[in-house]
Design a protein around this motif. Structure first.
Motif, PDB file in Angstrom:
ATOM      1  N   ASN A 332      20.053 -63.691  19.861  1.00 48.24           N
ATOM      2  CA  ASN A 332      20.675 -64.905  19.347  1.00 48.24           C
ATOM      3  C   ASN A 332      19.861 -65.437  18.182  1.00 48.24           C
ATOM      4  O   ASN A 332      18.641 -65.268  18.154  1.00 48.24           O
ATOM      5  N   GLU A 333      20.546 -66.093  17.301  1.00 47.98           N
ATOM      6  CA  GLU A 333      19.818 -66.626  16.157  1.00 47.98           C
ATOM      7  C   GLU A 333      20.065 -68.112  16.021  1.00 47.98           C
ATOM      8  O   GLU A 333      21.103 -68.627  16.410  1.00 47.98           O
ATOM      9  N   TYR A 334      19.064 -68.775  15.485  1.00 41.85           N
ATOM     10  CA  TYR A 334      19.190 -70.202  15.220  1.00 41.85           C
ATOM     11  C   TYR A 334      18.894 -70.423  13.754  1.00 41.85           C
ATOM     12  O   TYR A 334      17.850 -70.021  13.253  1.00 41.85           O
ATOM     13  N   SER A 335      19.845 -71.046  13.100  1.00 39.30           N
ATOM     14  CA  SER A 335      19.672 -71.249  11.667  1.00 39.30           C
ATOM     15  C   SER A 335      18.950 -72.559  11.402  1.00 39.30           C
ATOM     16  O   SER A 335      19.421 -73.630  11.757  1.00 39.30           O
ATOM     17  N   GLU A 395      10.270 -65.196  16.449  1.00 38.61           N
ATOM     18  CA  GLU A 395      11.076 -64.681  17.557  1.00 38.61           C
ATOM     19  C   GLU A 395      10.565 -65.295  18.850  1.00 38.61           C
ATOM     20  O   GLU A 395       9.404 -65.142  19.192  1.00 38.61           O
ATOM     21  N   ILE A 396      11.456 -65.973  19.517  1.00 38.15           N
ATOM     22  CA  ILE A 396      11.058 -66.741  20.687  1.00 38.15           C
ATOM     23  C   ILE A 396      11.612 -66.088  21.938  1.00 38.15           C
ATOM     24  O   ILE A 396      12.750 -65.626  21.958  1.00 38.15           O
ATOM     25  N   LEU A 404      15.478 -65.794  21.132  1.00 40.23           N
ATOM     26  CA  LEU A 404      16.060 -66.547  20.030  1.00 40.23           C
ATOM     27  C   LEU A 404      15.248 -66.282  18.770  1.00 40.23           C
ATOM     28  O   LEU A 404      14.021 -66.334  18.775  1.00 40.23           O
ATOM     29  N   ARG A 405      15.961 -65.955  17.708  1.00 44.73           N
ATOM     30  CA  ARG A 405      15.283 -65.756  16.435  1.00 44.73           C
ATOM     31  C   ARG A 405      15.639 -66.903  15.487  1.00 44.73           C
ATOM     32  O   ARG A 405      16.781 -67.331  15.440  1.00 44.73           O
ATOM     33  N   ILE A 406      14.631 -67.365  14.773  1.00 44.65           N
ATOM     34  CA  ILE A 406      14.860 -68.440  13.812  1.00 44.65           C
ATOM     35  C   ILE A 406      15.199 -67.809  12.470  1.00 44.65           C
ATOM     36  O   ILE A 406      14.453 -66.965  11.972  1.00 44.65           O
ATOM     37  N   ILE A 407      16.314 -68.194  11.940  1.00 40.07           N
ATOM     38  CA  ILE A 407      16.697 -67.650  10.634  1.00 40.07           C
ATOM     39  C   ILE A 407      16.908 -68.781   9.641  1.00 40.07           C
ATOM     40  O   ILE A 407      16.928 -69.959   9.999  1.00 40.07           O
TER      41      ILE A 407
END
Length: 408
Positions: A332-335, A395-396, A404-407
RNA sequence: GCAGGGGUGGGAGAGUGGUUAAAUCCAGCGGUCUGUAAAAUCGCCGACUUCGGUCUACGCAGGUUCGAAUCCUGCCCCCUGCACCA
């Protein structure tokens, strides 16, 4: 394929309260098969629940078998009966659906069902077609085909009767209406969950009254959920959704208890009993590990629902991520966008972000704190011991399974 | 309608004036172990916090009290008998 072979396949997995009934049903089925015509098969589905689970597909798989043998399959939406409420799951609330909702649900339902059924060979009907405008005259006439004693025979009712619990008239009518479906569809075989036996039998009673050859009832076991104990259902949270992405489905299948593996194989895969036996033997003599059996189960199910390549891919993902504990490449990614710096707090992000199943990574700041203090959170592979600010590319991992990846 | 019982955290279920954010069990979450199994084991499990505390919570609304989930009043809802009706 001769009739005995056919009936053997079709009767596979069926489960009745008593063996005699099963034998009779098999005989009746063989008789119908011997007529050499395509039979009318149907199964009814309650359209109040839209998200189908693996539990729903076991009857669909049975319908599919009939399709493959050239019979007519009707996928019946219980548009009308669903509104009355079924005594077999009494505590579930059944919201009144509008016609639009109903239509929508039905559409969604069948879309999902076509993962199993062949759309070209499936007829979709809804029982409001004939139930909605049933006149009271006709209705009373139907009622006169049943006696109260017939209803009180039903386990569910007789228990409640004896213990003076309420039995609503509407519950009686549910079976009656459902029985009428069989008449309207001139059903030869009705498929359903084993908890529906009574309702299916009601169809036979009515069919006789209408001078039809009574349908063969085929009841299939109820699938247990991921807890291995109770029926799979969305409301109890122990479900595997038909729409879940393969990776997730793989993981969930891997989490079922060992004692549920056999029934999953039987009800959800095309692995024959013989082949399954071979597999268990292989485990007995240590040629195979139990976890590999379960992996095979997951691969089989996902292949059936998606494709072989997606199945092997999700298996690989599982092995890499959960067995070798590598950080997965897909997550999953978080913008981050142009958030203020205090919005970069890890805690804020975890509270805000939803997992694909709708759950949050954490429900409150307190929970984030708890998770951190319990060593459950790591960033880029390193455990953290306080709430930090994250940056793009981080990357969390939360707990064991949530990423969760921060993008940008 | 009358009488009796009851409404407590996700569920079950203690608690009858302060030491109660509320026993205990289940579920849930996390750590260790491991096969995302089972079992085991340790920890968390209202929210917020500058970690000192603060706030909100025991059906709803008021009241008594320094202090209430606990006492009083009114209201709502549920269950169990009985009656009414048939």
């Amino acid at each position: 394929m001769n009739i005995q072979e056919q009936s053997k396949i079709l009767m596979n997995n069926t489960e009745y309260g008593d063996e005699k009934l099963k034998i009779n049903m098999q005989k009746e089925l063989e008789k119908k098969l011997s007529e050499g015509r395509p039979l009318n098969i149907y199964c009814g589905y309650d359209p109040t629940a839209v998200d189908l689970t693996l539990g729903h597909i076991i009857t669909m798989r049975k319908l599919r078998e009939f399709q493959e043998l050239g019979h007519n399959v009707t996928f019946l939406i219980g548009g009308f009966t669903g509104l009355i409420g079924d005594p077999s799951d009494k505590d579930k609330k059944r919201p009144m659906l509008s016609h639009e909702q109903l239509k929508n649900n039905a559409k969604e339902y069948t879309r999902q069902a076509y993962k199993i059924l062949d759309p070209r060979l499936t007829t979709i009907r809804s029982n409001e077609e004939w139930l909605e405008n049933l006149s009271s005259k006709e209705f009373i006439r139907l009622c006169s085909k049943f006696t109260v004693a017939q209803f009180l025979e039903r386990d569910n009712f007789s228990k409640r009767w004896k213990s003076n619990d309420a039995i609503y008239l509407s519950e009686f009518l549910y079976a009656l209406m459902q029985g009428y479906d069989a008449v309207k569809l001139a059903s030869d075989v009705q498929v359903g969950g084993s908890d529906q036996l009574f309702n299916l039998m009601a169809g036979r009673i009515l069919q006789r009254e209408f001078n039809q050859d009574p349908q063969v009832v085929m009841t299939l076991p109820i699938l247990v959920g991921t807890d291995g104990k109770i029926r799979m259902s969305k409301s109890t949270g122990n479900f595997i959704g038909l729409e879940e992405p393969p990776n997730e489905m793989f993981g969930k299948i891997m989490s079922i208890p060992d004692n549920a593996v056999e029934s999953y194989f039987k009800l959800l895969t095309s692995v024959s009993d013989d082949d399954f036996l071979k597999l268990t033997k292989a485990i007995d003599n240590k040629a195979m590990k139990k976890i590999d059996l379960k992996k095979k189960l997951a691969v089989e199910i996902i292949t059936g629902l998606f494709s072989i390549s997606e199945a092997t891919q999700s298996e690989k993902y599982f092995e890499e991520t959960f067995q070798k504990r590598n950080i997965p490449s897909i997550m999953n990614e978080y913008s981050l966008g142009y958030q203020e710096s205090n919005e970069c707090k890890l805690s804020k992000i975890l509270i805000k972000t939803q997992l694909s199943n709708g759950d949050k990574y954490a429900s409150s700041l307190s929970e984030v704190r708890r998770l951190i203090s319990q060593n459950a959170v790591s960033v880029n592979g390193l455990k953290i011991d306080e709430d930090i600010e994250v940056k793009i590319g981080d990357e969390i991992r939360v707990g064991r399974y949530k990423f969760l990846r921060i993008i940008q």
